[in-house]
Design an enzyme around this catalytic site. Structure first.
Site, PDB file in Angstrom:
ATOM      1  N   GLU A   1       0.890  -1.339  -0.155  1.00 11.93           N
ATOM      2  CA  GLU A   1       0.342  -0.087  -0.091  1.00 11.93           C
ATOM      3  C   GLU A   1       0.813   1.347  -0.011  1.00 11.93           C
ATOM      4  OE1 GLU A   1      -2.509   0.793   3.344  1.00 11.93           O
ATOM      5  OE2 GLU A   1      -3.276  -1.361   3.268  1.00 11.93           O
TER       6      GLU A   1
ATOM      7  N   ASP B   1      -5.316   8.608   9.965  1.00 10.10           N
ATOM      8  CA  ASP B   1      -4.229   8.549  10.410  1.00 10.10           C
ATOM      9  C   ASP B   1      -3.722   9.049  11.907  1.00 10.10           C
ATOM     10  OD1 ASP B   1      -3.508   7.643   7.631  1.00 10.10           O
ATOM     11  OD2 ASP B   1      -2.740   9.420   7.160  1.00 10.10           O
TER      12      ASP B   1
END
EC number: 4.2.1.20
Lengths: 414, 272
Positions: free
Chosen positions: B55, B66
């Site tokens: 990824e 995140d």
């Protein structure tokens, strides 16, 4: 007034949160982890607004605790100056000093109804944080407020207020360390705590249902102003005006007048150093369609879709996005959005203090500056009977530090 | 080129892992962290040391999913002048290894570039598809159409809070695999456990035959081993990022540490 109760107003969002044409503005661009909570919130809000007991309790709290309705004030000396009638909706007189108390009391009451015990909020200038901490204290809820580290420094007094009210203030160091980053951090908290925590969103932006829900809780500003104007002056205003950062005070004022086609609607964005410079927060004027904080709206962004840092002398308007309903109102032409520079806003700040004895929030000073320009046009077109109604969304206590620095105040003399 | 549904671009990697009786290891790093060439070297090291699928994160100014570690890396990439065109350079360089390479991205950069154009550039770079953590299928119709036209993989997320109905809606639109978030939280904060994730994986499997990968909250070989009993893939990001951050002043040492961590995780997915 037009009866719109049997069908959705053209200004309402659809079930997916789109304003106007589906896909254009609004929606719900959020992680799957938050979908259940957003669905739960949507149902709870819609049920609550249809429950006379909830609405009655909300109105009672606004009346008895927040000091509402706020007055509609005829600013005579300003009126003389521009040549037509200038009315100020005095949201600065509300408990905690701004329109924001309406939103947080509504959301906190809803939080209690949903059985949750903790609230989180983000804040830029600190006004929403103070209001959230206040509502949390009033309803006995735990409260954490995320605030950009830059803003904690420039709004230290409000940090102290929040702490005194029992809230935990978390400075956010990431990104530009301002409001947008505080929102990111609050969203991250919410992903991890959504089972027991409500997010008191501070403005009419974000994923569905926040833009509509916040609007519902703050629309009393416009409902009151419209009724007061008719009662006190027998006419609707020719124009209404409010400042726009995320846009909660503006949508609060605008909503009652949207169906009144004869009333011109103006939103004034933070033009900072000027919209031809990189330092401003005039999102509708200079932004492009994009997705930020859960909604498709106008965003200050670069060619890669990275958010561009905004600037305003007012921390409360220093936001690179805008509520999606405003994007739709601009797109459709129902409302007109114009930039006001830092300098123009500070001149209006000083002018209102000296002509009416009212020290406004710098946010609201943008509305005053822009509104007075409109007033001069109205006076020229329609004469002294023309009326403009400006939302004085907050008071300037929190901004005295900025004013002292900007005007060089504090020494004896003038 | 038209591929059957079972021929999703990541399918071969998952089938190989399944044939070996183990879960696949999926490794994440942001593009251009610590810089463009550094990210290519790091990702190739991860491929070499045992990642089955890669990824590549698109550094974005306002990520919601995140945690602080990844955001620090992403900010470094942005401060270093990252542009979306750099992403495709990184994808191309990693995909050349033959390892399926997906892009994980927040939505706005895709929309800004133009969904069609983004999909075409991804396809041209040899990318396998997109993982889209902040958009659900109902709002991603344009991407779904663009991906379907090119047989790009579409990886949407399911979460512990997802209703069964939403899981079914989501998996119906996935191709390649389904990304199950191991915790209610953002990357790199708390740790996922097999007991915590197993119910979500079971509920997901009830709606689809696609492989189910577990990410968010996974960082050690022991976790990889425990979770491999339930999931088809183990997705690790923060631990890789932290390894490079910990060796910011010595790139070779960072790559060596990255290799060691990858090998540990690769052993983990084989211990189940």
């Amino acid at each position: 007034m037009t009866d719109v109760s049997t069908e959705r107003s053209r200004f309402e969002a659809d079930d997916q949160g789109w304003f106007g044409e589906p896909g254009l503005f609004g929606g719900r661009f959020m992680p799957e982890a938050l979908m259940a909570a957003l669905d739960e919130l949507t149902v709870a809000w819609q049920d609550a607004m249809a429950d006379a007991a909830f609405v009655g309790e909300f109105e009672q709290v606004l009346r008895e605790y927040a000091g509402l309705p706020s007055p509609l004030f005829h600013a005579r000396r300003l009126s003389d100056r521009v040549g037509c009638r200038v009315l100020l909706k005095r949201e600065d007189l509300n408990h905690t000093g701004a329109h924001k108390i309406r939103n947080v009391l509504g959301q906190a009451l809803l939080t209690k109804r949903m059985g949750k015990q903790r609230v989180i909020a983000e804040t830029g200038a600190g006004q929403h944080g103070v209001a959230s901490a206040t509502a949390a204290a009033y309803f006995g809820l735990d409260c954490t407020v995320y605030m950009g580290a830059v803003d904690t420094r420039r709004q230290a007094l409000n940090v102290a207020r929040m702490q005194l009210l029992g809230a935990t203030v978390v400075p956010v160091e990431s990104g530009s360390a301002t409001l947008k980053d505080a929102i990111n951090e609050a969203l991250r908290d919410w992903v991890a705590s959504v089972d027991h925590t409500a997010y008191l969103f501070g403005t009419a932006a974000g994923p569905h249902p926040f833009p509509s829900m916040v609007r519902d809780f703050v629309r009393g500003t416009g409902d009151e102003a419209r009724a007061q104007c008719l009662e006190q002056y027998g006419v609707l205003p020719d124009a209404i005006a409010a400042c726009v950062g995320g846009g909660s005070n503006a949508i609060g004022l605008f909503t009652a007048f949207l169906e009144d086609d004869e009333v011109d609607i103006y939103g004034f964005e933070a033009g900072g150093d000027g919209v031809d410079t990189p330092r401003h927060a005039a999102t509708i004027h200079a932004g492009d369609s994009g997705v930020l904080h859960g909604a498709r709206t106008y965003v200050l962004q670069d060619d890669d879709g990275q958010t561009v840092e905004s600037h305003s002398i007012s921390a409360g308007l220093d936001y690179p996005g805008v509520g999606p309903q405003h994007a739709q109102l601009a797109h459709s032409g129902r409302a007109t959005y114009l930039p006001v520079t830092d300098t123009e806003a500070m001149e209006a700040f000083s002018l209102l203090a000296r002509t009416e004895g009212i020290i406004p929030a710098i946010e609201s000073s943008h509305a005053i500056a822009g509104g007075l320009k409109v007033a001069e046009q109205l006076a020229a077109e329609k004469g002294p009977e023309a009326t403009i109604l400006i939302n004085l969304s907050g008071r300037g206590d929190k901004d005295m530090g900025t004013a002292i620095e900007y005007f060089g105040l504090g020494e004896a003399g003038r | 080129m038209s591929a059957p549904v079972s021929g999703a671009r990541t399918a071969a990697a998952f089938e190989r892992a399944r044939a070996e009786g183990r879960a696949a290891l999926v490794g994440y790093l942001p593009a251009a962290f610590p810089d463009v060439e550094g990210s290519i070297a790091a990702l190739r090291t991860m491929v070499d040391a045992g990642c089955d699928v890669i990824e590549v994160g698109l550094p974005y100014s306002d990520p919601v999913m995140d945690g602080p570690t990844i955001q620090r890396a992403v900010q470094q990439a942005l401060d270093g002048g990252f542009r979306v065109d750099d992403l495709f350079r990184v994808v191309e360089a990693v995909a050349e290894t033959g390892t399926p390479t997906l892009v994980m991205t927040s939505w706005n950069p895709v929309e800004r570039r133009g969904v069609e154009r983004f999909a075409q550039q991804l396809d041209d770079a040899g990318g396998a598809g997109l993982i889209t953590p902040d958009i659900i299928p109902e709002f991603a119709l344009e991407w779904i159409a663009a991906a379907d036209a090119r047989d790009l993989d579409k990886v949407f997320l399911v979460a512990p809070s997802s209703t069964d109905e939403r899981i079914a809606t989501t998996t119906a639109q996935c191709r390649g695999f389904v990304y199950a978030t191991g915790i209610m939280g953002v990357t790199g904060t708390t740790q996922a456990t097999a007991e915590g994730v197993a119910p979500l994986i079971a509920r997901t499997r009830a709606t689809t035959d696609l492989p189910v990968g577990v990410g968010v909250g996974v960082s050690t070989g022991a976790q990889a081993a425990a979770l491999s009993e339930h999931a088809d893939a183990i997705i690790v990001g923060t631990a890789f990022v932290r390894t490079l951050l910990d060796h910011a002043d010595d790139r070779d040492a960072g790559l060596a540490a990255l290799r060691t961590l990858t090998e540990e995780l690769a052993r983990g997915v084989r211990r189940a």
